[in-house]
Design a protein around this motif. Structure first.
Motif, PDB file in Angstrom:
ATOM      1  N   ASN A  12       0.830  -1.208   0.000  1.00  0.00           N
ATOM      2  CA  ASN A  12       0.000   0.000   0.000  1.00  0.00           C
ATOM      3  C   ASN A  12       0.862   1.255   0.000  1.00  0.00           C
ATOM      4  O   ASN A  12       0.554   2.237  -0.695  1.00  0.00           O
ATOM      5  CB  ASN A  12      -0.922  -0.002   1.217  1.00  0.00           C
ATOM      6  CG  ASN A  12      -1.964  -1.104   1.151  1.00  0.00           C
ATOM      7  OD1 ASN A  12      -2.391  -1.512   0.071  1.00  0.00           O
ATOM      8  ND2 ASN A  12      -2.385  -1.598   2.311  1.00  0.00           N
ATOM      9  N   GLN A  13       1.952   1.218   0.790  1.00  0.00           N
ATOM     10  CA  GLN A  13       2.846   2.376   0.811  1.00  0.00           C
ATOM     11  C   GLN A  13       3.529   2.565  -0.547  1.00  0.00           C
ATOM     12  O   GLN A  13       3.727   3.704  -0.987  1.00  0.00           O
ATOM     13  CB  GLN A  13       3.885   2.205   1.911  1.00  0.00           C
ATOM     14  CG  GLN A  13       3.322   2.344   3.313  1.00  0.00           C
ATOM     15  CD  GLN A  13       4.377   2.152   4.386  1.00  0.00           C
ATOM     16  OE1 GLN A  13       5.519   1.782   4.085  1.00  0.00           O
ATOM     17  NE2 GLN A  13       4.017   2.392   5.638  1.00  0.00           N
ATOM     18  N   ALA A  14       3.884   1.422  -1.190  1.00  0.00           N
ATOM     19  CA  ALA A  14       4.495   1.523  -2.517  1.00  0.00           C
ATOM     20  C   ALA A  14       3.504   2.109  -3.523  1.00  0.00           C
ATOM     21  O   ALA A  14       3.870   2.957  -4.359  1.00  0.00           O
ATOM     22  CB  ALA A  14       4.967   0.145  -2.981  1.00  0.00           C
ATOM     23  N   LYS A  15       2.223   1.660  -3.437  1.00  0.00           N
ATOM     24  CA  LYS A  15       1.203   2.225  -4.334  1.00  0.00           C
ATOM     25  C   LYS A  15       1.008   3.713  -4.053  1.00  0.00           C
ATOM     26  O   LYS A  15       0.882   4.523  -4.978  1.00  0.00           O
ATOM     27  CB  LYS A  15      -0.107   1.477  -4.150  1.00  0.00           C
ATOM     28  CG  LYS A  15      -0.076   0.048  -4.676  1.00  0.00           C
ATOM     29  CD  LYS A  15      -1.414  -0.631  -4.444  1.00  0.00           C
ATOM     30  CE  LYS A  15      -1.392  -2.073  -4.944  1.00  0.00           C
ATOM     31  NZ  LYS A  15      -2.678  -2.760  -4.688  1.00  0.00           N
ATOM     32  N   GLU A  16       0.977   4.068  -2.743  1.00  0.00           N
ATOM     33  CA  GLU A  16       0.815   5.473  -2.382  1.00  0.00           C
ATOM     34  C   GLU A  16       2.011   6.300  -2.846  1.00  0.00           C
ATOM     35  O   GLU A  16       1.847   7.429  -3.340  1.00  0.00           O
ATOM     36  CB  GLU A  16       0.654   5.590  -0.862  1.00  0.00           C
ATOM     37  CG  GLU A  16       0.367   6.997  -0.362  1.00  0.00           C
ATOM     38  CD  GLU A  16      -0.995   7.496  -0.791  1.00  0.00           C
ATOM     39  OE1 GLU A  16      -1.196   8.729  -0.750  1.00  0.00           O
ATOM     40  OE2 GLU A  16      -1.851   6.670  -1.173  1.00  0.00           O
ATOM     41  N   TYR A  17       3.218   5.721  -2.726  1.00  0.00           N
ATOM     42  CA  TYR A  17       4.418   6.416  -3.190  1.00  0.00           C
ATOM     43  C   TYR A  17       4.377   6.611  -4.700  1.00  0.00           C
ATOM     44  O   TYR A  17       4.713   7.687  -5.220  1.00  0.00           O
ATOM     45  CB  TYR A  17       5.653   5.612  -2.784  1.00  0.00           C
ATOM     46  CG  TYR A  17       6.956   6.210  -3.257  1.00  0.00           C
ATOM     47  CD1 TYR A  17       7.494   7.340  -2.630  1.00  0.00           C
ATOM     48  CD2 TYR A  17       7.646   5.655  -4.335  1.00  0.00           C
ATOM     49  CE1 TYR A  17       8.692   7.891  -3.061  1.00  0.00           C
ATOM     50  CE2 TYR A  17       8.843   6.210  -4.770  1.00  0.00           C
ATOM     51  CZ  TYR A  17       9.360   7.319  -4.125  1.00  0.00           C
ATOM     52  OH  TYR A  17      10.526   7.867  -4.566  1.00  0.00           O
ATOM     53  N   THR A  18       3.928   5.552  -5.418  1.00  0.00           N
ATOM     54  CA  THR A  18       3.811   5.670  -6.872  1.00  0.00           C
ATOM     55  C   THR A  18       2.784   6.730  -7.253  1.00  0.00           C
ATOM     56  O   THR A  18       2.990   7.517  -8.187  1.00  0.00           O
ATOM     57  CB  THR A  18       3.405   4.308  -7.471  1.00  0.00           C
ATOM     58  OG1 THR A  18       4.358   3.318  -7.074  1.00  0.00           O
ATOM     59  CG2 THR A  18       3.366   4.373  -8.979  1.00  0.00           C
ATOM     60  N   ARG A  19       1.660   6.760  -6.502  1.00  0.00           N
ATOM     61  CA  ARG A  19       0.631   7.760  -6.776  1.00  0.00           C
ATOM     62  C   ARG A  19       1.164   9.163  -6.521  1.00  0.00           C
ATOM     63  O   ARG A  19       0.896  10.096  -7.282  1.00  0.00           O
ATOM     64  CB  ARG A  19      -0.584   7.500  -5.891  1.00  0.00           C
ATOM     65  CG  ARG A  19      -1.790   8.369  -6.213  1.00  0.00           C
ATOM     66  CD  ARG A  19      -2.899   8.131  -5.228  1.00  0.00           C
ATOM     67  NE  ARG A  19      -2.541   8.565  -3.894  1.00  0.00           N
ATOM     68  CZ  ARG A  19      -2.578   9.836  -3.497  1.00  0.00           C
ATOM     69  NH1 ARG A  19      -2.965  10.793  -4.323  1.00  0.00           N
ATOM     70  NH2 ARG A  19      -2.238  10.151  -2.265  1.00  0.00           N
ATOM     71  N   ILE A  20       1.938   9.315  -5.435  1.00  0.00           N
ATOM     72  CA  ILE A  20       2.517  10.627  -5.127  1.00  0.00           C
ATOM     73  C   ILE A  20       3.507  11.052  -6.213  1.00  0.00           C
ATOM     74  O   ILE A  20       3.533  12.220  -6.641  1.00  0.00           O
ATOM     75  CB  ILE A  20       3.185  10.601  -3.742  1.00  0.00           C
ATOM     76  CG1 ILE A  20       2.126  10.444  -2.645  1.00  0.00           C
ATOM     77  CG2 ILE A  20       4.009  11.862  -3.502  1.00  0.00           C
ATOM     78  CD1 ILE A  20       2.694  10.231  -1.271  1.00  0.00           C
ATOM     79  N   ILE A  21       4.314  10.088  -6.673  1.00  0.00           N
ATOM     80  CA  ILE A  21       5.276  10.398  -7.744  1.00  0.00           C
ATOM     81  C   ILE A  21       4.544  10.824  -9.009  1.00  0.00           C
ATOM     82  O   ILE A  21       4.926  11.801  -9.679  1.00  0.00           O
ATOM     83  CB  ILE A  21       6.186   9.187  -8.013  1.00  0.00           C
ATOM     84  CG1 ILE A  21       7.093   8.918  -6.802  1.00  0.00           C
ATOM     85  CG2 ILE A  21       7.040   9.414  -9.258  1.00  0.00           C
ATOM     86  CD1 ILE A  21       8.054  10.032  -6.481  1.00  0.00           C
ATOM     87  N   ASP A  22       3.470  10.074  -9.352  1.00  0.00           N
ATOM     88  CA  ASP A  22       2.692  10.436 -10.540  1.00  0.00           C
ATOM     89  C   ASP A  22       2.061  11.815 -10.381  1.00  0.00           C
ATOM     90  O   ASP A  22       2.042  12.627 -11.323  1.00  0.00           O
ATOM     91  CB  ASP A  22       1.611   9.385 -10.796  1.00  0.00           C
ATOM     92  CG  ASP A  22       2.203   8.031 -11.175  1.00  0.00           C
ATOM     93  OD1 ASP A  22       3.357   8.005 -11.650  1.00  0.00           O
ATOM     94  OD2 ASP A  22       1.510   7.008 -10.988  1.00  0.00           O
ATOM     95  N   GLU A  82       3.195  14.200  -8.503  1.00  0.00           N
ATOM     96  CA  GLU A  82       4.267  15.191  -8.580  1.00  0.00           C
ATOM     97  C   GLU A  82       4.666  15.458 -10.024  1.00  0.00           C
ATOM     98  O   GLU A  82       4.883  16.617 -10.413  1.00  0.00           O
ATOM     99  CB  GLU A  82       5.469  14.690  -7.781  1.00  0.00           C
ATOM    100  CG  GLU A  82       6.611  15.693  -7.686  1.00  0.00           C
ATOM    101  CD  GLU A  82       7.759  15.179  -6.846  1.00  0.00           C
ATOM    102  OE1 GLU A  82       8.778  15.885  -6.751  1.00  0.00           O
ATOM    103  OE2 GLU A  82       7.629  14.071  -6.281  1.00  0.00           O
TER     104      GLU A  82
END
Length: 214
Positions: free
Chosen positions: A140-150, A152
């Motif tokens: 979930n954190q990896a998905k959230e990190y990917t979403r944040i990167i996208d 950004e």
């Protein structure tokens, strides 16, 4: 075999079956479901109290059998009468007492092994559940990190687009200022030329009037 030693033997058989159940290679999902049910069952929790009292009773029987075995051995050493019947009786008592001692001793020993094995397996299941929870949290954190990167990257693109639009607007504003300045200069030039033209007209009119007067 007396009734209580028969019950001890039944308990030993039940422990052996339970230990085989723990060590046999059953499918992981079956074993996990069964152990989870046992660890969360109220009936299993209540039965543990009954088993504790049963093992206390077995421990008392073990002490009694050990004491009887020691007493029989002492009687055999102290008995100086050589009699086949008495010797057979002593050996029979010694055999029964040793059998009871080994029966209760193995029952207690297997109960300790069974309890420790069960605790280790339950701890292992809990650790695996915690590991799965940590994996899910990491996913979930990896998905959230990917979403944040996208997000950004999208914001960077939007900022870049707005910056380009702002630069274009500034360029248009500069062009408009230049046009305004040119228009002002042309207006000033037009006013100057108009004034010069009016002066020339006045001079021409004055000359014509002078000629008429002459």
């Amino acid at each position: 075999m007396t009734l209580y030693y028969s019950l001890v033997f039944v308990l030993l058989i039940a422990e052996s079956i339970a230990f085989l159940f723990l060590i046999l290679p059953f499918p992981y999902s079956w074993r996990r479901t069964m152990l989870r049910w046992i660890s969360q069952s109220q009936l299993a929790a209540q039965s543990q109290y009954v088993l504790k009292f049963a093992f206390i009773f077995v421990f008392i029987l073990f002490l009694d059998a050990t004491n009887r075995t020691y007493n029989v051995q002492s009687e055999a050493k102290d008995d100086h009468i050589i009699d086949a019947r008495s010797e057979a009786t002593i050996h029979a008592k010694k055999f029964y007492n040793q059998r009871n001692m080994y029966l209760t001793g193995f029952t207690l020993f297997l109960s300790l092994i069974l309890n420790r094995t069960y605790v280790l397996i339950v701890d292992l299941l809990k650790s695996e559940d915690q590991l799965e929870a940590v994996k899910k949290q990491a996913e979930n954190q990896a998905k959230e990190y990917t979403r944040i990167i996208d997000s950004e990257k999208a914001l960077e693109k939007k900022v870049e687009t707005l910056t380009n639009e702002l630069n274009e607007e500034k360029k248009k504003s500069r062009d408009f200022d230049n046009l305004k300045k040119q228009a002002s200069q042309q207006n000033d030039e037009y006013v100057r030329l108009s004034d010069s033209y009016n002066d020339l007209l006045k001079k021409q009119e004055n000359r014509e009037e002078d000629k008429k007067n002459d």
